[in-house]
Design an enzyme around this catalytic site. Structure first.
Site, PDB file in Angstrom:
ATOM      1  CE  LYS A 160      27.936 121.016  24.700  1.00 13.34           C
ATOM      2  NZ  LYS A 160      29.367 120.764  24.604  1.00 13.34           N
TER       3      LYS A 160
HETATM    4  N1  PPE Z   1      33.007 116.610  26.717  1.00 11.89           N
HETATM    5  C1  PPE Z   1      33.071 117.888  26.311  1.00 11.89           C
HETATM    6  C2  PPE Z   1      34.028 118.796  26.976  1.00 11.89           C
HETATM    7  C3  PPE Z   1      32.243 118.319  25.271  1.00 11.89           C
HETATM    8  O1  PPE Z   1      32.315 119.581  24.868  1.00 11.89           O
HETATM    9  C4  PPE Z   1      31.372 117.403  24.646  1.00 11.89           C
HETATM   10  C5  PPE Z   1      30.504 117.838  23.511  1.00 11.89           C
HETATM   11  C6  PPE Z   1      31.340 116.083  25.121  1.00 11.89           C
HETATM   12  C7  PPE Z   1      32.161 115.722  26.171  1.00 11.89           C
HETATM   13  C8  PPE Z   1      30.398 115.052  24.547  1.00 11.89           C
HETATM   14  O2  PPE Z   1      29.077 115.355  24.893  1.00 11.89           O
HETATM   15  P1  PPE Z   1      27.841 114.883  23.985  1.00 11.89           P
HETATM   16  O3  PPE Z   1      27.852 115.729  22.760  1.00 11.89           O
HETATM   17  O4  PPE Z   1      26.655 115.121  24.836  1.00 11.89           O
HETATM   18  O5  PPE Z   1      28.065 113.455  23.674  1.00 11.89           O
HETATM   19  N2  PPE Z   1      31.032 118.851  22.685  1.00 11.89           N
HETATM   20  C9  PPE Z   1      30.158 119.619  21.812  1.00 11.89           C
HETATM   21  C10 PPE Z   1      30.833 120.872  21.318  1.00 11.89           C
HETATM   22  C11 PPE Z   1      31.855 120.753  20.258  1.00 11.89           C
HETATM   23  C12 PPE Z   1      32.257 122.107  19.714  1.00 11.89           C
HETATM   24  O6  PPE Z   1      33.312 122.196  19.115  1.00 11.89           O
HETATM   25  O7  PPE Z   1      31.533 123.097  19.845  1.00 11.89           O
HETATM   26  C13 PPE Z   1      29.571 118.763  20.702  1.00 11.89           C
HETATM   27  O8  PPE Z   1      30.043 117.669  20.436  1.00 11.89           O
HETATM   28  O9  PPE Z   1      28.594 119.214  20.115  1.00 11.89           O
END
Ligand code: PPE
Length: 310
Positions: A160
């Protein structure tokens, strides 16, 4: 989404006032994008605020950093404690969003990140429904993006990483300007990957499918994992595998998962109605269980909650 400032931000072990949490303009990450972050949520529960799956998020932060050649100068325990401290100090009893950030600081320029100072910050603020309250209930509209998800050998999709989000941002703006709520990105080989900040699930014939993280270059979402476990506990079969764009068009239900977004139904994709064009029964059941779990209403999911003692 506008920020609602809180009182304090944790920076490298110090607790500073929100307005003083500043960096120099020659902060390395600002120029080259090498950094890692997390998105975590704390929820109100009957026993006080609790951070959801805190340790898993902090471990992912450290792993994301490791992939990017950054050694985080704090332990998992220290960062978990600091996170809970911020929820407590900022009096986030009603719950909040939590943003830990690992960034390369001031003092070095040039592409080699190795000599750079490594800084860590943790901020918290109240954040409502990421794709809107209406989206949670009625579903959102999506468009397949003209932007392709990163090839894992060009950008490490398992991390990330800060710079990774340029791709998400391009896709998001394209979708919004086209009148859609969110973009769905395909991997280079055409299979469905994920959205700009969410993983994706497809329901067809009572079975739930989600793209493979490694093959499709999707993030190993923690909400994806939570939802997979919840769905299995509810008696559904969840299969990880290749999802094609056309699978989305003929799906009974599609929903998105993410910490910020939570569990969001999709009502249309590329101007085609998905299923009945509203939140479907399986999405509703999973969404309801998810919200009950994060709010400490289901004893079988207590182990995911990290209580912040007052
Ligand atoms: N894919 C991506 C590209 C992504 O950024 C997130 C989280 C996910 C999947 C889901 O991951 P999880 O939160 O572990 O279930 N995105 C984060 C950032 C959002 C933002 O705008 O900043 C979040 O949901 O916190």
């Amino acid at each position: 989404m506008p920020l609602s400032p809180t009182k304090k931000i944790w920076m490298d072990g110090n607790v500073v006032d929100w307005d003083d949490a500043k960096v120099h303009v020659l902060t390395h990450t600002l120029h080259y994008g090498t950094g890692a972050f997390e998105g975590i949520r704390a929820y109100q529960t009957p026993q006080g605020p609790a951070v959801f799956r805190l340790e898993e998020h902090i471990v992912r932060l450290i792993n994301s950093s490791k992939i990017l050649n950054i050694e985080v100068p704090f332990t998992v325990d220290e960062l978990c404690e600091a996170t809970k401290d911020m929820v407590r100090v900022n009096e986030m009893e009603a719950g909040c969003y939590i943003r830990p950030l690992v960034y390369l600081g001031y003092g070095e320029m040039g592409l080699n990140p190795l000599p750079c100072p490594v800084n860590v910050a943790i901020a918290v603020w109240p954040w409502g429904a990421y794709l809107g309250d209406e989206g949670l209930e009625r579903g959102v509209s999506c468009k397949i993006s003209s932007w392709v998800r990163h090839d894992p050998n060009a950008m490490p999709t398992a991390a990330k990483g800060v710079g990774m989000y340029v791709n998400s941002s391009l896709a998001k703006v394209e979708a919004l300007r086209g009148g859609y709520d969110e973009a769905i990105l395909l991997a280079g080989d055409g299979q469905v990957s994920e959205c700009t900040g969410e993983n994706l699930f497809v329901v067809r014939g009572g079975v739930i499918y989600t793209p493979h993280t490694s093959d499709a270059g999707a993030l190993e979402g923690i909400t994806r994992d939570t939802v997979t476990k919840i769905a299995a506990d509810l008696g559904y079969e969840v299969r990880e595998g290749t999802v094609l764009r056309t699978d989305l068009y003929v799906a009974d239900e599609v929903f998105l998962t993410g910490t910020a977004a939570e569990v969001v139904p999709v009502r249309a994709i590329d101007d085609r109605q998905v299923g009945e064009g509203r939140r479907g029964p399986i999405t509703t059941e999973i969404q309801r269980t998810y919200f009950a779990a994060v709010r400490g209403e289901l004893p079988q999911y207590e182990h995911w909650l990290d209580r912040v003692q007052g």
